[in-house]
Design a protein around this motif. Structure first.
Motif, PDB file in Angstrom:
ATOM      1  N   UNK A  87       5.589  -0.742  14.305  1.00 51.93           N
ATOM      2  CA  UNK A  87       5.676  -0.773  12.854  1.00 51.93           C
ATOM      3  C   UNK A  87       4.476  -0.037  12.267  1.00 51.93           C
ATOM      4  N   UNK A  95       3.377   0.053   9.402  1.00 50.52           N
ATOM      5  CA  UNK A  95       2.639  -0.744   8.415  1.00 50.52           C
ATOM      6  C   UNK A  95       1.428  -1.408   9.056  1.00 50.52           C
ATOM      7  N   UNK A  96       1.546  -1.741  10.341  1.00 52.80           N
ATOM      8  CA  UNK A  96       0.431  -2.387  11.025  1.00 52.80           C
ATOM      9  C   UNK A  96      -0.752  -1.423  11.145  1.00 52.80           C
ATOM     10  N   UNK A 155      -6.071   0.643   8.897  1.00 57.89           N
ATOM     11  CA  UNK A 155      -6.847   1.644   8.162  1.00 57.89           C
ATOM     12  C   UNK A 155      -7.427   1.030   6.895  1.00 57.89           C
ATOM     13  N   UNK A 156      -6.626   0.206   6.213  1.00 61.07           N
ATOM     14  CA  UNK A 156      -7.122  -0.395   4.974  1.00 61.07           C
ATOM     15  C   UNK A 156      -8.227  -1.393   5.275  1.00 61.07           C
ATOM     16  N   UNK A 157      -8.321  -1.839   6.528  1.00 64.68           N
ATOM     17  CA  UNK A 157      -9.393  -2.754   6.912  1.00 64.68           C
ATOM     18  C   UNK A 157     -10.595  -1.985   7.448  1.00 64.68           C
ATOM     19  N   UNK A 158     -10.602  -0.672   7.263  1.00 65.74           N
ATOM     20  CA  UNK A 158     -11.803   0.093   7.545  1.00 65.74           C
ATOM     21  C   UNK A 158     -11.873   0.744   8.910  1.00 65.74           C
ATOM     22  N   UNK A 159     -10.727   0.903   9.607  1.00 64.38           N
ATOM     23  CA  UNK A 159     -10.781   1.514  10.931  1.00 64.38           C
ATOM     24  C   UNK A 159     -10.448   2.999  10.856  1.00 64.38           C
ATOM     25  N   UNK A 217       6.725  -8.511  13.606  1.00 69.84           N
ATOM     26  CA  UNK A 217       6.765  -9.772  12.890  1.00 69.84           C
ATOM     27  C   UNK A 217       7.343  -9.506  11.514  1.00 69.84           C
ATOM     28  N   UNK A 218       8.167 -10.418  11.050  1.00 65.22           N
ATOM     29  CA  UNK A 218       8.664 -10.272   9.690  1.00 65.22           C
ATOM     30  C   UNK A 218       9.983  -9.537   9.637  1.00 65.22           C
ATOM     31  N   UNK A 224       0.994   3.686  -1.953  1.00 65.03           N
ATOM     32  CA  UNK A 224       0.456   4.321  -0.747  1.00 65.03           C
ATOM     33  C   UNK A 224      -0.579   5.379  -1.103  1.00 65.03           C
ATOM     34  N   UNK A 231      -2.966   6.111   2.104  1.00 59.28           N
ATOM     35  CA  UNK A 231      -2.095   6.465   3.228  1.00 59.28           C
ATOM     36  C   UNK A 231      -1.413   7.803   2.973  1.00 59.28           C
ATOM     37  N   UNK A 283      -8.063   6.414   3.901  1.00 58.84           N
ATOM     38  CA  UNK A 283      -7.818   4.990   3.640  1.00 58.84           C
ATOM     39  C   UNK A 283      -8.931   4.105   4.171  1.00 58.84           C
ATOM     40  N   UNK A 284      -9.439   4.409   5.374  1.00 61.09           N
ATOM     41  CA  UNK A 284     -10.377   3.459   5.975  1.00 61.09           C
ATOM     42  C   UNK A 284     -11.744   3.472   5.318  1.00 61.09           C
ATOM     43  N   UNK A 301     -10.123  -0.705  -0.151  1.00 55.57           N
ATOM     44  CA  UNK A 301      -9.047  -1.272  -0.955  1.00 55.57           C
ATOM     45  C   UNK A 301      -8.187  -2.120  -0.021  1.00 55.57           C
ATOM     46  N   UNK A 302      -7.966  -3.375  -0.400  1.00 57.23           N
ATOM     47  CA  UNK A 302      -7.169  -4.254   0.453  1.00 57.23           C
ATOM     48  C   UNK A 302      -5.691  -4.065   0.194  1.00 57.23           C
ATOM     49  N   UNK A 303      -4.872  -4.363   1.206  1.00 54.26           N
ATOM     50  CA  UNK A 303      -3.427  -4.269   0.989  1.00 54.26           C
ATOM     51  C   UNK A 303      -2.711  -5.389   1.746  1.00 54.26           C
ATOM     52  N   UNK A 335       1.196  -6.144   2.721  1.00 55.68           N
ATOM     53  CA  UNK A 335       2.474  -5.454   2.640  1.00 55.68           C
ATOM     54  C   UNK A 335       3.623  -6.437   2.747  1.00 55.68           C
ATOM     55  N   UNK A 358       5.890  -7.480   4.820  1.00 53.40           N
ATOM     56  CA  UNK A 358       6.014  -8.558   5.802  1.00 53.40           C
ATOM     57  C   UNK A 358       4.681  -8.875   6.451  1.00 53.40           C
ATOM     58  N   UNK A 416       2.466  -7.301   8.008  1.00 51.63           N
ATOM     59  CA  UNK A 416       1.954  -6.334   8.980  1.00 51.63           C
ATOM     60  C   UNK A 416       0.797  -6.920   9.775  1.00 51.63           C
ATOM     61  N   UNK A 417       0.972  -8.146  10.261  1.00 56.23           N
ATOM     62  CA  UNK A 417      -0.065  -8.749  11.101  1.00 56.23           C
ATOM     63  C   UNK A 417      -0.066  -8.063  12.465  1.00 56.23           C
ATOM     64  N   UNK A 418      -1.228  -8.048  13.101  1.00 52.56           N
ATOM     65  CA  UNK A 418      -1.305  -7.442  14.423  1.00 52.56           C
ATOM     66  C   UNK A 418      -0.673  -8.401  15.417  1.00 52.56           C
ATOM     67  N   UNK A 474     -11.262  -7.038  10.125  1.00 53.00           N
ATOM     68  CA  UNK A 474     -11.993  -6.097   9.290  1.00 53.00           C
ATOM     69  C   UNK A 474     -13.478  -6.396   9.157  1.00 53.00           C
ATOM     70  N   UNK A 519      -7.064  -9.328   4.319  1.00 53.26           N
ATOM     71  CA  UNK A 519      -7.465  -8.313   3.349  1.00 53.26           C
ATOM     72  C   UNK A 519      -8.671  -8.786   2.532  1.00 53.26           C
ATOM     73  N   UNK A 546     -12.537  -8.310   3.718  1.00 50.46           N
ATOM     74  CA  UNK A 546     -13.330  -7.103   3.484  1.00 50.46           C
ATOM     75  C   UNK A 546     -13.975  -7.129   2.111  1.00 50.46           C
TER      76      UNK A 546
END
Lengths: 531, 344
Positions: free
Chosen positions: A169, A171-172, A177-181, A272-273, B47, B52, B76-77, B81-83, B85, B87, B89-91, B103, B149, B152
């Motif tokens: 996915x 989105x993951x 990236x949004x968490x700074x990676x 997930x989801x 986005x 993104x 983006x990184x 800015x937090x996001x 989404x 569903x 998008x958990x790891x 983060x 999110x 951070x």
């Protein structure tokens, strides 16, 4: 190539939670006879393992000690271990890199490279080494073995890894990236861990192939446990020494299987989801596109260019004379054997496939495990067991078609299972019930609905087993009756006489017959990824 | 004072104009909802804000710092800015705690306490920390995504339809909880949704997107009562649209004379929200009324279809309470409260 079943599992099961939710369905067929049949097949598939256990017990501990605990076995184990621990990481790096290039970048011709990455599977491993030995006659030992093994087997990793990459996915990755990676960190901390299941499955496949392959390593004179068994076997048919090495080999296989279970853990990396995943973005390579092209192009040259080149050269030298009646005879015998084996294996798989879809439970899981494990046993061990048992107890069956086919059924049972199980699952019991509500008898409902819907899967199973048999060398060498020559065995005896020219047509025919399997595999993995 | 500023941001995908010169400013500490039907460009907008994607043209700045100027900008990184989404998008390969701490700076000494703090903030039971994403319910996953999110400490939080995958009851609950958490943390938020009710109840500022254009932006009340055009009016809720002649602060229409807030004069289309209209059974067959042609009982809120007398208009649908519900065939009077909105 016992690849099919495991590969299916590692791509499909890991990523879509496998088969459609199984309901506990009250069976319409009388259950007891089906369970009895499935149990019979399961018991038969325990024969090779049982044989090893019995032989070990029979010869006594002292003999075991003298036969197993000696420097020669130590050397063989050590070289097998070296082979595994060098080949597998190299294949992982190669397959992940290539899969990333073809699936996640805008590399020119991505689809073409994806096809070319799979196509080496159409070339039997021993034909790969034949090609390399004729090109570089000095190729020998561990380094040569690793080199050819990586080229011949890396598609087993490429296939599930590419499928997994397609299914991730995006989105993951955006979230990371949004968490700074930074992008590189995203790959190592988010993408790579999610490929773990695919990498585990593919590595296990390669590991098992390395353990059981005979032709590839015999050709470049690299001794492994498997080649040692065949050598022993050829010097004396029922030698305790061969049987004991077989025991060591089986132990290695079981160790690998356990290791994979351990490394894989109880993971579930499904998305997930709910909701549909956005299609993945492809990274722009920009100026790196040209250097990046060197990877798939170079690999295609090594894995396909070299075999094609050497085969082409030998064919050119041989001219039309080498396409004689013997080739035609071998093609005919191979096709007959392959189809007979395919049909037999599929019939043997029917009771279990039906049970696993329609009447799942603890007993079913146990029986199913028996059906599957035998596919990961090396062909040498299966053949060894069948030969030794017939020689001791069923001499009239020794070196008969029946035993050869029995060997094929054991080795390729999982392939037949996979297609059948999926297609029986496509014919839910509700459809049979609907047919009966419309006035069909249970037998009619079974014939007109379930068998009709399962037919394509069964046909695919027959085809897969048939293509496996076409490229089978070791067990065929050990089990075939006198006068039976398949493409693989004829090829082998000609190359053993260093008649590379005469061997070329047999190799070409094997590749030609194997190509459909390759195309099927690729299409299947695409469908698994929902494309 | 603005935190986020978009100036004529445009983006095309081949022939499709996803965003067409969108300008929007978001005040600090506010909650903005970007609402529009699917395909209106709202996800593209989000986005682009997240980094993104980059716009073809236009500028984007956060707190005075330029984030994007045409196709060039901060990745983006590096935006902070937090996001959250759709569903979550958990790891999938990490536990809840590892997801939340993903983060954090490497080797953050107060890792455990920060995880606990964030979990408490989003009202998650601390016992969940060791679970895996697939062991959580949809609402719990969203809470983890929010905590992750928040970890951070972003200045801006983007919410990409985060409630749409949840059940109706849970959705409202989550919406309130998220609004509360963001308010307490003082974080500016932008919510993207196709659900107008969600947008109106969540935000202080609503921006309506249609076919890549920003049609109108303003407070929820303003947009609901004074939509720019009929599409917007109908998108934000049920509406009764009537032709009328407007003069001196009044409109003459099929419902009689209705007060308007407009100095427009002449022919116009006016809009009333159904809740402004009261249905009164009145056998005297008055001018501003008609005949009930259909009644749909719906419990607390019932729908009455009234065919207006002497006007060739389709029956108008009015939501009313089940008390004193007229029956089909009754003659009714339609009383209007408040003022009508005039388009144009």
């Amino acid at each position: 190539m016992k690849a099919w079943a495991l590969l299916q599992d590692s791509t499909a099961e890991a990523f879509n939670g496998a088969w459609p939710a199984r309901k506990r369905a009250t069976a319409l067929l009388p259950r007891v006879p089906v369970v009895a049949l499935a149990t019979l097949v399961a018991l038969f598939s325990l024969v090779p393992l049982g044989f090893i256990a019995w032989v070990t017990y029979d010869v006594g501990w002292e003999t075991v000690k003298t036969l197993v605990f000696r420097p020669r076995i130590g050397e063989l184990i050590l070289s097998t271990v070296y082979l595994e621990v060098i080949t597998i990481p190299l294949s992982i790096a190669l397959a992940v890199g290539l899969a990333w290039l073809t699936e996640r970048t805008d590399i020119p011709g991505a689809r073409l490279w994806a096809w070319l990455a799979i196509t080496p599977l159409a070339v039997p491993a021993f034909v790969h080494s034949y090609a390399w030995v004729s090109l570089v006659p000095s190729m020998r030992g561990l380094s040569g073995g690793v080199f050819v093994a990586v080229l011949a087997y890396y598609p087993f990793l490429y296939l599930p890894v590419a499928a997994a990459l397609r299914r991730l996915d995006p989105a993951v990755e955006d979230a990371a990236a949004s968490l700074g990676l930074a992008p590189v960190a995203v790959f190592f901390r988010v993408v790579l861990p999610q490929l773990r299941l695919a990498i585990c499955g593919g590595s296990l496949l390669i590991g098992l192939h390395l353990l059981s392959e005979y032709g590839l390593f015999a050709m470049i004179r690299f001794d492994t446990l498997a080649t040692a068994i065949v050598d022993q076997f050829q010097s004396s048919y029922n030698s305790p020494a061969a049987n004991m090495i077989g025991g060591v080999l089986v132990t290695c296989c079981l160790f690998l299987l356990a290791l994979e279970v351990l490394v894989r853990g109880n993971e579930r990396y499904a998305r997930v989801g709910a909701g549909a995943a956005r299609p993945v973005d492809r990274r722009r390579l920009g100026r790196l596109a040209l250097p990046a092209l060197l990877v798939p192009a170079g690999l295609a040259l090594l894995t396909l260019g070299v075999p094609l080149l050497t085969l082409g050269r030998w064919l050119w030298i041989g001219g039309l004379d080498i396409w004689n009646n013997e080739v035609t005879g071998a093609v005919a015998q191979t096709i007959v054997l392959a189809l007979a084996g395919g049909i037999l294996a599929t019939i043997a798989a029917v009771p279990m496939a039906w049970l696993s879809v329609r009447a799942p439970g603890r007993l079913q899981r146990l029986l199913e495990a028996c059906h599957y494990y035998v596919g990961s046993l090396p062909g040498v061990v299966v053949a060894l067991a069948l030969v030794s048992i017939t020689v001791r107890f069923l001499l009239p069956l020794y070196q008969t078609f029946a035993m050869l086919l029995a060997g094929y059924v054991l080795m390729f049972l999982p392939r037949a299972m996979v297609g059948l199980r999926a297609s029986i699952a496509q014919a839910p019991v509700e459809l049979e019930r609907a047919a009966m509500a419309l006035g069909r008898t249970p037998a009619q409902a079974l014939r007109q609905i379930t068998l009709r819907l399962a037919a394509p899967g069964a046909a695919a199973g027959v085809a897969l087993v048939a293509l496996g048999i076409t490229n089978e060398l070791t067990a065929t060498l050990m089990l075939a009756p006198n006068g039976v020559e398949t493409l693989a065995t004829r090829f082998w005896s000609l190359t053993s006489e260093i008649d590379y020219v005469a061997a070329a047509p047999y190799a070409v025919m094997m590749v030609v017959l194997s190509l459909p399997l390759t195309l099927l595999l690729h299409a299947q993995s695409k469908r698994t990824a929902g494309q | 004072m603005t935190l986020l500023d978009l100036e004529t941001v445009s983006k095309r995908y081949g022939p499709v104009r996803a965003l067409d010169a969108v300008s929007l400013s978001v005040p600090p500490g506010s909650r903005t909802a970007v609402v529009g039907p699917s395909g209106s460009g709202k996800t593209t907008l989000l986005r682009i804000i997240a980094g993104f994607e980059f716009p073809d043209s236009g500028r984007l700045s956060l707190d005075g710092a330029l984030l994007a100027d045409g196709p060039a900008g901060v990745p983006a990184h590096k935006r902070g800015i937090g996001i959250v989404s759709q569903d979550g998008a958990l790891f999938p390969h990490l536990s809840v705690a590892d997801n939340i701490a993903f983060g954090f700076e490497r080797g953050a000494p107060d890792r455990a306490s920060r995880i606990a703090e964030l979990m408490e903030m989003v009202e998650l039971d601390g016992a969940m920390a060791t679970r895996r994403p697939h062991q959580l319910s949809g609402g719990q996953q969203q809470r983890v995504a929010l905590a992750r999110a928040l970890g951070r400490r972003p200045r801006l939080m983007l919410l990409d339809e985060p409630f749409s995958a949840l059940d109706t009851g849970l959705r409202e609950n989550m919406r309130k909880a998220v609004a509360r958490v963001l308010q307490n943390a003082g974080i500016t938020a932008i919510l993207v949704t196709h659900d107008q009710a969600e947008a109106l109840s969540f935000a202080d500022q609503v921006a309506v997107l249609r076919e890549g254009r920003l049609v109108q932006a303003g407070s929820p009340q303003m947009l609901y009562q004074h939509p720019r055009d009929r599409e917007t009016a109908l998108f934000l809720g049920d509406a009764v649209l009537l032709p009328a002649i407007v003069r001196n602060g009044f409109a003459d229409c099929a419902l009689g004379r209705v007060a308007v807030e407009s100095d427009h004069a002449g022919k116009a289309e006016i809009m009333l929200r159904p809740e402004q209209i009261r249905v009164v059974v009145d056998a005297a067959a008055p001018q501003n009324g008609g005949r009930v042609v259909d009644v749909q009982f719906g419990g607390a809120i019932c729908t009455v279809a009234v065919a207006l007398a002497d006007v060739a208009l389709p029956p108008i649908l009015i939501k009313t309470s089940s008390v004193a519900l007229p029956a089909a065939g009754n003659l009714v009077r339609l009383d209007v409260t408040g003022k009508a909105h005039v388009f144009g």
